[in-house]
Write a protein that holds these residues in place. Structure first.
Motif, PDB file in Angstrom:
ATOM      1  N   SER A  45       0.814  -1.214   0.000  1.00  0.00           N
ATOM      2  CA  SER A  45       0.000   0.000   0.000  1.00  0.00           C
ATOM      3  C   SER A  45       0.846   1.262   0.000  1.00  0.00           C
ATOM      4  O   SER A  45       0.376   2.326  -0.419  1.00  0.00           O
ATOM      5  CB  SER A  45      -0.936   0.008   1.213  1.00  0.00           C
ATOM      6  N   SER A  46       2.099   1.175   0.439  1.00  0.00           N
ATOM      7  CA  SER A  46       2.964   2.353   0.485  1.00  0.00           C
ATOM      8  C   SER A  46       4.056   2.316  -0.580  1.00  0.00           C
ATOM      9  O   SER A  46       4.925   3.182  -0.592  1.00  0.00           O
ATOM     10  CB  SER A  46       3.610   2.482   1.870  1.00  0.00           C
ATOM     11  N   ARG A  68       3.338  -0.107  -6.918  1.00  0.00           N
ATOM     12  CA  ARG A  68       2.203  -1.033  -6.783  1.00  0.00           C
ATOM     13  C   ARG A  68       1.317  -1.066  -8.035  1.00  0.00           C
ATOM     14  O   ARG A  68       0.649  -2.070  -8.291  1.00  0.00           O
ATOM     15  CB  ARG A  68       1.368  -0.686  -5.563  1.00  0.00           C
ATOM     16  N   PRO A 124      -9.548  -3.404  -2.944  1.00  0.00           N
ATOM     17  CA  PRO A 124      -8.983  -2.933  -1.664  1.00  0.00           C
ATOM     18  C   PRO A 124      -9.054  -3.980  -0.557  1.00  0.00           C
ATOM     19  O   PRO A 124      -8.158  -4.048   0.294  1.00  0.00           O
ATOM     20  CB  PRO A 124      -9.850  -1.706  -1.338  1.00  0.00           C
ATOM     21  N   LEU A 148      -6.017  -6.493  -0.846  1.00  0.00           N
ATOM     22  CA  LEU A 148      -4.647  -6.016  -0.672  1.00  0.00           C
ATOM     23  C   LEU A 148      -4.034  -6.436   0.659  1.00  0.00           C
ATOM     24  O   LEU A 148      -2.875  -6.882   0.689  1.00  0.00           O
ATOM     25  CB  LEU A 148      -4.596  -4.497  -0.834  1.00  0.00           C
ATOM     26  N   GLU A 156      -0.441  -8.325   1.320  1.00  0.00           N
ATOM     27  CA  GLU A 156       0.569  -7.748   2.205  1.00  0.00           C
ATOM     28  C   GLU A 156       0.971  -8.712   3.318  1.00  0.00           C
ATOM     29  O   GLU A 156       2.119  -8.693   3.783  1.00  0.00           O
ATOM     30  CB  GLU A 156       0.043  -6.452   2.822  1.00  0.00           C
TER      31      GLU A 156
END
Length: 251
Positions: A30-31, A35, A45, A48, A52
């Motif tokens: 997400s960061s 991506r 969403p 994700l 992760e």
């Protein structure tokens, strides 16, 4: 904006994994600025966090270090988080052939899925980092999440298309056309990553370029010099500046 672009055996691989010179750090999709090109592309969403949970670590790979080597057991996929790596295959007589350039956001290790052993080596062209994706856990996620399975299939297909395109470059283009096609490919891929498409540091050596393009080192150097004299590019060591992109396209 400038950006970098763009084989010992199992025991070495394990030692490298545990080496203090190759630390692991946390990694979050997400960061990550890549991506939109990497594994998360197309995931909802809600899916994700599941991905992760698998990609919990990133590993640094120093310039010249092998992430894995041909013949190593396969159990992990990787995604380039930063930097660049080359893939290399060895001929029976010991000669090595550069088969690919992997930039940030690109997958690595797919070659091992077929036989459970890597068929090529992946070597860092600069200090880089990769996200670690355990394949068995990824398969389980694919069974649970259709979008993840679709994404993995797309990544495999994209790699197949890229390798097929490279075979066409080697089989049908002149030396000038091969070098131009390579520079245009790196330019386009840099643009996809939000970097300058006209100016970049090409981390591949001229010898690596020759191996990748099926040319001698001397032919690569002469071709780049000819491009520079014609006003198509400007080169200063590893720095490449494309001056006339349309001229390269029309070679």
């Amino acid at each position: 904006m400038l950006t970098p672009t763009v084989v010992s055996h199992t025991t070495v691989r394990r030692a490298s994994r545990n080496s203090p010179t190759s630390p692991r750090t946390s990694a979050r999709c997400s960061s990550c600025a890549m991506r939109h090109l990497c594994m998360p592309q197309g995931l909802a969403p809600d899916d994700l966090p599941k991905l992760e949970a698998l990609i919990c670590n990133a590993r640094s790979v120093r310039r010249g270090e092998a992430l894995y080597r041909a013949g190593d057991p396969f159990d992990t996929l990787y995604a380039v988080r930063s930097g660049s790596l080359k893939t290399v295959m060895a001929h029976r007589d010991g000669r090595e052939q550069v088969t690919g350039l992997r930039l940030a956001g690109d997958p690595l290790g797919i070659d091992g899925i077929s036989t459970d052993f890597h068929t090529c080596s992946a070597v860092a062209l600069e200090d880089s980092s990769v996200c670690i994706i355990p394949y068995s856990a990824l398969k389980h996620l694919c069974r649970e999440t259709g979008a993840m399975q679709d994404r993995l299939h797309r990544l495999m297909s994209e790699q197949l298309i890229r390798e097929s395109s490279q075979m066409m470059v080697l089989g049908s283009l002149s030396a000038d056309e091969r070098v131009a096609a390579f520079l245009l490919d790196v330019s386009e891929r840099n643009g996809q990553r939000g970097y300058s498409h006209a100016e970049f540091n090409l981390r591949m050596t001229r010898e690596d370029m020759g191996s990748y393009l099926g040319m001698t080192l001397e032919t690569v150097s002469r071709t780049l010099s000819r491009f520079q004299k014609r006003g198509l590019i400007d080169t200063q060591g590893k720095l490449i500046r494309i001056i006339d992109i349309e001229g390269l396209r029309h070679l």
